[in-house]
Scaffold this active site. Structure first.
Site, PDB file in Angstrom:
ATOM      1  N   SER A   1      -0.524  12.833  -3.174  1.00  0.00           N
ATOM      2  CA  SER A   1      -1.681  12.379  -2.400  1.00  0.00           C
ATOM      3  C   SER A   1      -1.815  10.863  -2.378  1.00  0.00           C
ATOM      4  CB  SER A   1      -2.960  13.006  -2.969  1.00  0.00           C
ATOM      5  OG  SER A   1      -2.897  14.412  -2.920  1.00  0.00           O
TER       6      SER A   1
ATOM      7  N   HIS B   1      -5.976   8.587  -4.838  1.00  0.00           N
ATOM      8  CA  HIS B   1      -6.168   8.458  -3.393  1.00  0.00           C
ATOM      9  C   HIS B   1      -6.565   7.030  -3.021  1.00  0.00           C
ATOM     10  CE1 HIS B   1      -6.976  13.056  -2.736  1.00  0.00           C
ATOM     11  NE2 HIS B   1      -5.931  12.816  -3.504  1.00  0.00           N
TER      12      HIS B   1
END
Length: 290
Positions: free
Chosen positions: A194, A240
């Site tokens: 991610s 992230h």
């Protein structure tokens, strides 16, 4: 009246100001002259000569927007990265949790019998910062990340070139892992691509801004993903945000570097990003072990 040299004008129509350049020869072109290409726009001469022998000296050596070599397969690196993620996912499903424990991003050994007292980045296993970015356990997890890679990767790879795209992906992944290591619970394992995918989101936004495309679709998609990041439990939001920040900064340097100092700016930015990652990890390690 004298022409303001600070304002770019179309090389075929000197009376027309423009902010768009040919992605191959980099000469400024107005909307009437620009021809849509696979990435960005090209001038009529570059389109007419194709990959061959136009009058302009740069037209005979096609380059991407970021100065990389134009490749026949603009998805090769994307395919390799996707294959590595899938291969490791299959290996984890086959070998079991022990392989995950050996590769997952963990700051420092937690009080759990599944880990040994010498495991973790703080104990010198820095490879976990990168191996964890290729590691997935759940089918939905790898499915979402690989969908993002396949959607965002090819346009970026075509615009940046293979080497620059790979550097962007890996540094985004490492940036996400570094921020996770810095501020997350050191005993909480983290895994997944991610961070790298969010780096591609940031880079895509920068690229679309550079090409003066409509940014609303990518911004909406990014906002939706950020909402999931902060509302879905068990998500390492640090990875992230770290990946997004590193991806945007690196992409900005890649696509906005001045042609005269392109290599210096691009290599320098990537090198500086790596130094920041190393510095963060050193400081965090000293804090955990000191």
């Amino acid at each position: 009246m004298e022409q303001d040299e600070s304002v770019a004008v179309c090389y075929r129509h000197p009376d027309r100001e423009t902010g768009i350049s040919c992605t191959r020869c980099e000469r400024p072109i107005c909307p009437e002259c620009m021809i849509t290409a696979s990435v960005g726009f090209q001038c009529p001469e570059c389109v007419r000569t194709g990959a061959g022998t136009g009058q302009h000296p740069r037209a005979s050596q096609p380059r991407t927007l970021a100065g990389g070599s134009v490749a026949a397969d603009a998805r090769l690196v994307t395919k390799v990265l996707l294959a590595l993620n899938v291969a490791l996912f299959i290996a984890v499903q086959t070998a079991g949790d022990r392989l995950t424990a050996d590769l997952v991003m963990i700051g420092q050994w937690p009080h759990d019998s599944f880990y040994l007292p010498t495991e973790g980045v703080a104990e010198g296993q820095w490879y976990r910062l990168l191996t964890s970015a290729f590691l997935h356990q759940e089918i939905w997890h790898i499915g979402m990340n690989m969908l993002g890679l396949w959607f965002l990767g090819p346009p970026l790879e075509a615009a940046l070139g293979r080497a620059r795209f790979l550097a962007l992906y890996l540094l985004s992944a490492l940036g996400g892992s570094a921020l996770t290591y810095l501020i997350a619970d050191p005993a909480a394992p983290s895994l997944g691509a991610s961070g790298a995918i969010f780096g591609l989101f940031g880079a895509t936004a920068v690229l679309m801004r550079r090409l003066q495309y409509d940014m609303r679709p990518i911004l909406v998609l990014l906002v939706v993903n950020l909402v999931f990041t902060f509302t879905w439990s068990d998500i390492a939001w640090e990875a992230h945000i770290g990946g997004l920040a590193f991806g945007a900064v690196i992409a900005y340097a890649l696509v906005h570097a001045p042609r005269e100092r392109r290599a210096l700016v691009q290599y320098g930015t990537c090198g500086a990003a790596l130094l920041v990652i190393v510095a963060v990890c050193v400081l965090r390690t000293l804090a955990l072990t000191g």
